[in-house]
Write a protein that holds these residues in place. Structure first.
Motif, PDB file in Angstrom:
ATOM      1  N   ILE A  37       0.843  -0.971   0.020  1.00 14.08           N
ATOM      2  CA  ILE A  37      -0.090  -0.074  -0.083  1.00 14.08           C
ATOM      3  C   ILE A  37       0.781   1.231   0.070  1.00 14.08           C
ATOM      4  CG2 ILE A  37      -2.141   0.973   1.245  1.00 14.08           C
ATOM      5  CD1 ILE A  37      -2.499  -1.551   0.239  1.00 14.08           C
ATOM      6  N   GLU A  38       0.796   2.232  -1.132  1.00  7.36           N
ATOM      7  CA  GLU A  38       1.479   3.214  -0.937  1.00  7.36           C
ATOM      8  C   GLU A  38       0.493   4.360  -0.527  1.00  7.36           C
ATOM      9  OE1 GLU A  38       2.308   4.065  -5.303  1.00  7.36           O
ATOM     10  OE2 GLU A  38       3.738   2.263  -5.374  1.00  7.36           O
ATOM     11  N   VAL A  39       1.032   5.060   0.551  1.00  7.32           N
ATOM     12  CA  VAL A  39       0.065   6.008   1.243  1.00  7.32           C
ATOM     13  C   VAL A  39       0.747   7.466   1.167  1.00  7.32           C
ATOM     14  CG1 VAL A  39      -1.050   6.590   3.413  1.00  7.32           C
ATOM     15  CG2 VAL A  39      -0.540   4.389   2.875  1.00  7.32           C
ATOM     16  N   ALA A  40      -0.010   8.321   0.884  1.00  6.21           N
ATOM     17  CA  ALA A  40       0.445   9.831   0.928  1.00  6.21           C
ATOM     18  C   ALA A  40       0.094  10.650   2.375  1.00  6.21           C
ATOM     19  CB  ALA A  40      -0.155  10.672  -0.019  1.00  6.21           C
ATOM     20  N   VAL A  41       0.865  11.215   2.986  1.00 11.24           N
ATOM     21  CA  VAL A  41       0.343  11.914   4.258  1.00 11.24           C
ATOM     22  C   VAL A  41       0.657  13.301   4.318  1.00 11.24           C
ATOM     23  CG1 VAL A  41       0.617  11.597   6.615  1.00 11.24           C
ATOM     24  CG2 VAL A  41       0.945   9.807   5.493  1.00 11.24           C
ATOM     25  N   TRP A  42      -0.221  14.169   4.452  1.00  9.40           N
ATOM     26  CA  TRP A  42      -0.310  15.615   4.757  1.00  9.40           C
ATOM     27  C   TRP A  42      -0.106  16.075   6.261  1.00  9.40           C
ATOM     28  CZ3 TRP A  42      -2.800  12.928   1.019  1.00  9.40           C
ATOM     29  CH2 TRP A  42      -2.660  13.275  -0.158  1.00  9.40           C
ATOM     30  N   TYR A  43       0.283  16.940   6.573  1.00  5.67           N
ATOM     31  CA  TYR A  43       0.099  17.260   7.996  1.00  5.67           C
ATOM     32  C   TYR A  43       0.683  18.647   8.218  1.00  5.67           C
ATOM     33  CZ  TYR A  43       5.130  15.903   7.635  1.00  5.67           C
ATOM     34  OH  TYR A  43       6.561  15.866   7.097  1.00  5.67           O
ATOM     35  N   PRO A  44       0.374  19.447   9.205  1.00  9.10           N
ATOM     36  CA  PRO A  44       0.616  20.798   9.456  1.00  9.10           C
ATOM     37  C   PRO A  44       2.416  20.909  10.108  1.00  9.10           C
ATOM     38  CG  PRO A  44      -1.487  20.259  10.874  1.00  9.10           C
ATOM     39  CD  PRO A  44      -0.835  18.990  10.153  1.00  9.10           C
TER      40      PRO A  44
END
Length: 361
Positions: A37-44
């Motif tokens: 599973i390729e996962v993209a993660v965005w965060y402050p």
């Protein structure tokens, strides 16, 4: 109860604020069996380094992020995103960045078999593993705050577009009856969701039991459906037992192949009214929920895949950028209310959503 959420959509937004920058990471996680599973993660993040562009190609706009930046301290709500059939994490990157500006951590996996990055037929027919992809990403972020910061495990929600809407409803407790769906498709053979049933294994006897299994996740506190698909296969009994806030946003300019009345409309009429907030978005097509196209995007797509340029078409007088702004306001207001979350002080509140709004509950 959801009447209160609808009323708060505008009010809470005047308290919403923007963080300085968007941090971004990409992970590869091991799912069931050999499922990668390729996962993209965005965060402050509070870093102010020079960013890099992600998600851009000849047809679609990208965005600027700070790759592998340090997360801001403190616990943050988590939003899981699920793309549609043949899509990828890039489709909802615009929403991820909007929610990071509100203080959310956002994660979006590429679902093997049904992503533009992996169209393996065998994995596509394991439709029931899509909800598990989201659970896997959620667990990884909870146990390892070094990835994107600390997750507030009492404030987790999921949103999905098209087939992604089906995916997040599974997390909410909806159960799918393949026989029911196939009987319905015999009456609606021209619908796009019925045309992909064989690719997704829905008409296979071997798929019926795993598709009917309970895939719910108790830590999910709210779900958002963006012009959802496959809804008519959910049993009325399971939908009647849903007991968490559900925001259903449907395309105002739908097509005979993707009728909102038979998909989103079925859910609105079947889910407990107290939990539902519903809106048809004026000027939005099924593909308006995806990323921004470049001016030449439709032409380029048509040249390489005739008939597929429709993904760049919107209806009405609103640009896709304007539609995204309106959607972001609607979604963030709903989530902040449903999760009882107050964004931290920052710079700029979002303007209220007005056009095309219709609520039920």
């Amino acid at each position: 109860m959801l009447k209160r959420f609808a009323v708060l959509l505008t009010g809470l937004l005047f308290c919403s604020h923007i963080f300085a920058a968007v941090g971004f990471r990409q992970l590869t996680l091991n799912g069931s069996g050999s499922r990668s599973i390729e996962v993209a993660v965005w965060y402050p993040t509070q870093q102010t380094d020079v960013g890099e562009s992600i998600g851009e190609n000849a047809a679609f706009e990208g965005s600027t992020v700070l790759r592998n930046a340090a997360p801001v301290p403190g616990a943050h709500p988590l939003l899981l995103l699920s793309h549609g059939h043949g899509g990828s994490w890039r489709n909802l990157a615009w929403l991820a960045e909007e929610m990071v500006s509100q203080g959310y951590i956002v994660a979006a996996p590429n679902h093997p078999g049904t992503t533009s990055q992996n169209a393996d037929p065998k994995q596509a027919r394991q439709l029931w593993l899509r909800p598990d992809d989201l659970k896997l990403a959620m667990r990884e972020l909870i146990v390892d705050p070094a990835i994107a910061g600390e997750v507030d495990s009492t404030r987790i929600a999921a949103a999905g577009h098209s087939l992604g809407g089906w995916t997040v409803m599974e997390l909410a407790g909806a159960k799918f009856d393949a026989r029911k769906f196939n009987v319905d498709c015999a009456k609606h053979v021209g619908l796009s969701s019925c045309r992909v049933a064989a690719k997704l294994g829905i008409n296979s006897d071997a798929s019926r039991a795993p598709l009917a299994a309970d895939r719910s996740e108790k830590r999910i506190r709210a779900v958002i459906l963006l012009d959802s698909g496959l809804a008519r296969g959910f049993t009325r009994e399971s939908l009647a037992k849903i007991a968490l806030p559900v925001l259903i946003l449907a395309a105002g300019d739908d097509s005979p192949e993707l009728p909102a009345e038979l998909e989103s409309g079925y859910l609105v009429s079947t889910l407990p009214p107290r939990w539902v907030t519903f809106a048809r978005i004026d000027g939005a097509t099924h593909f308006s929920f995806m990323q921004l196209c470049k001016p030449q995007g439709e032409k380029l797509i048509e040249e390489s895949a005739p008939g597929e340029g429709v993904v760049c078409q919107d209806g009405g007088t609103f640009s896709r950028k304007e539609l995204h702004r309106r959607l972001a306001v609607n979604i963030s207001g709903f989530l902040n209310a449903a999760l009882h979350f107050q964004p931290q002080p920052g710079e700029k509140p979002l303007a209220p959503f007005r056009s095309g709004e219709e609520t039920r509950g």
